[in-house]
Design a protein around this motif. Structure first.
Motif, PDB file in Angstrom:
ATOM      1  N   ARG A  38      33.345  33.103  45.842  1.00 22.25           N
ATOM      2  CA  ARG A  38      32.821  33.354  44.501  1.00 22.25           C
ATOM      3  C   ARG A  38      32.969  34.835  44.167  1.00 22.25           C
ATOM      4  O   ARG A  38      32.488  35.691  44.900  1.00 22.25           O
ATOM      5  N   GLY A  39      33.643  35.081  43.055  1.00 23.11           N
ATOM      6  CA  GLY A  39      33.858  36.454  42.643  1.00 23.11           C
ATOM      7  C   GLY A  39      34.881  36.525  41.530  1.00 23.11           C
ATOM      8  O   GLY A  39      35.243  35.515  40.915  1.00 23.11           O
ATOM      9  N   LYS A  40      35.342  37.724  41.282  1.00 25.98           N
ATOM     10  CA  LYS A  40      36.323  37.956  40.231  1.00 25.98           C
ATOM     11  C   LYS A  40      37.486  38.753  40.799  1.00 25.98           C
ATOM     12  O   LYS A  40      37.306  39.579  41.695  1.00 25.98           O
ATOM     13  N   LEU A  41      38.661  38.496  40.237  1.00 26.77           N
ATOM     14  CA  LEU A  41      39.877  39.172  40.643  1.00 26.77           C
ATOM     15  C   LEU A  41      40.437  39.920  39.442  1.00 26.77           C
ATOM     16  O   LEU A  41      40.548  39.361  38.352  1.00 26.77           O
ATOM     17  N   TYR A  42      40.782  41.173  39.662  1.00 28.92           N
ATOM     18  CA  TYR A  42      41.296  42.029  38.596  1.00 28.92           C
ATOM     19  C   TYR A  42      42.671  42.566  38.962  1.00 28.92           C
ATOM     20  O   TYR A  42      43.004  42.719  40.140  1.00 28.92           O
ATOM     21  N   ALA A  50      39.433  42.634  44.080  1.00 29.21           N
ATOM     22  CA  ALA A  50      38.462  41.540  44.088  1.00 29.21           C
ATOM     23  C   ALA A  50      37.054  42.085  44.281  1.00 29.21           C
ATOM     24  O   ALA A  50      36.839  43.068  44.992  1.00 29.21           O
ATOM     25  N   ILE A  51      36.113  41.433  43.609  1.00 31.02           N
ATOM     26  CA  ILE A  51      34.704  41.719  43.834  1.00 31.02           C
ATOM     27  C   ILE A  51      34.009  40.404  44.156  1.00 31.02           C
ATOM     28  O   ILE A  51      34.397  39.345  43.652  1.00 31.02           O
ATOM     29  N   SER A 126      42.594  33.103  36.625  1.00 29.30           N
ATOM     30  CA  SER A 126      42.856  32.031  37.588  1.00 29.30           C
ATOM     31  C   SER A 126      42.270  32.348  38.958  1.00 29.30           C
ATOM     32  O   SER A 126      42.065  31.433  39.767  1.00 29.30           O
ATOM     33  N   GLY A 127      42.020  33.632  39.246  1.00 29.04           N
ATOM     34  CA  GLY A 127      41.546  34.025  40.552  1.00 29.04           C
ATOM     35  C   GLY A 127      42.629  34.024  41.603  1.00 29.04           C
ATOM     36  O   GLY A 127      42.383  34.230  42.780  1.00 29.04           O
ATOM     37  N   ASN A 128      43.870  33.806  41.171  1.00 29.48           N
ATOM     38  CA  ASN A 128      45.010  33.709  42.097  1.00 29.48           C
ATOM     39  C   ASN A 128      46.034  34.775  41.728  1.00 29.48           C
ATOM     40  O   ASN A 128      46.672  34.689  40.689  1.00 29.48           O
TER      41      ASN A 128
END
Length: 131
Positions: A38-42, A50-51, A126-128
């Motif tokens: 669970r988190g966010k990707l930038y 990622a956080i 998308s987190g990918n």
């Protein structure tokens, strides 16, 4: 002394075998399975950031590797990720143990998370990173 966790979760440039550090991982690790946290990707330009945020329903996706020699491999990758006392302070990334969700259950892994504000960075919805 407690043994070092032998698993590393990778979500960005280290997945690329054309990257010398990614190639090193593939030579010294075994791919276990894919997973997510669970988190966010930038998008931080040359690399993703990622956080971890356990309070949201978004995920960062990647791969779990089992390291042949965790201490040696983590020291090598720490250098690449700018993590450690001998690196510029504050560190660009920090290495944390976190729980990764997989199709076969939860697995504890090391992951490098971004250590700076994400204001102004583009969210990868998308987190990918590979899409």
């Amino acid at each position: 002394m407690k043994p070092i966790c032998p698993r590393l979760f990778v979500y960005g440039t280290l997945l690329d075998s054309a990257n010398s550090y990614g190639a090193y991982l593939q030579q010294h690790c075994t791919l276990l399975q894919i997973g997510k946290f669970r988190g966010k990707l930038y998008d931080a330009g040359e690399y993703p950031a990622a956080i971890i945020d356990t309070n949201i329903d978004q995920y960062v996706q990647g791969s779990i590797y089992v390291m042949d020699e965790p201490g040696k491999i983590l020291a090598f990758i720490d250098d690449y990720e700018g993590f450690g006392d001998d690196q510029e302070q504050p560190n660009l990334f920090v290495r944390e143990l976190t729980t990764i969700e997989t199709s076969s259950g939860m697995i504890e892994c090391w992951v490098y998370v971004y250590n700076f504000p994400v204001d102004g960075l583009l969210l990868i919805k998308s987190g990918n990173y590979r899409l």
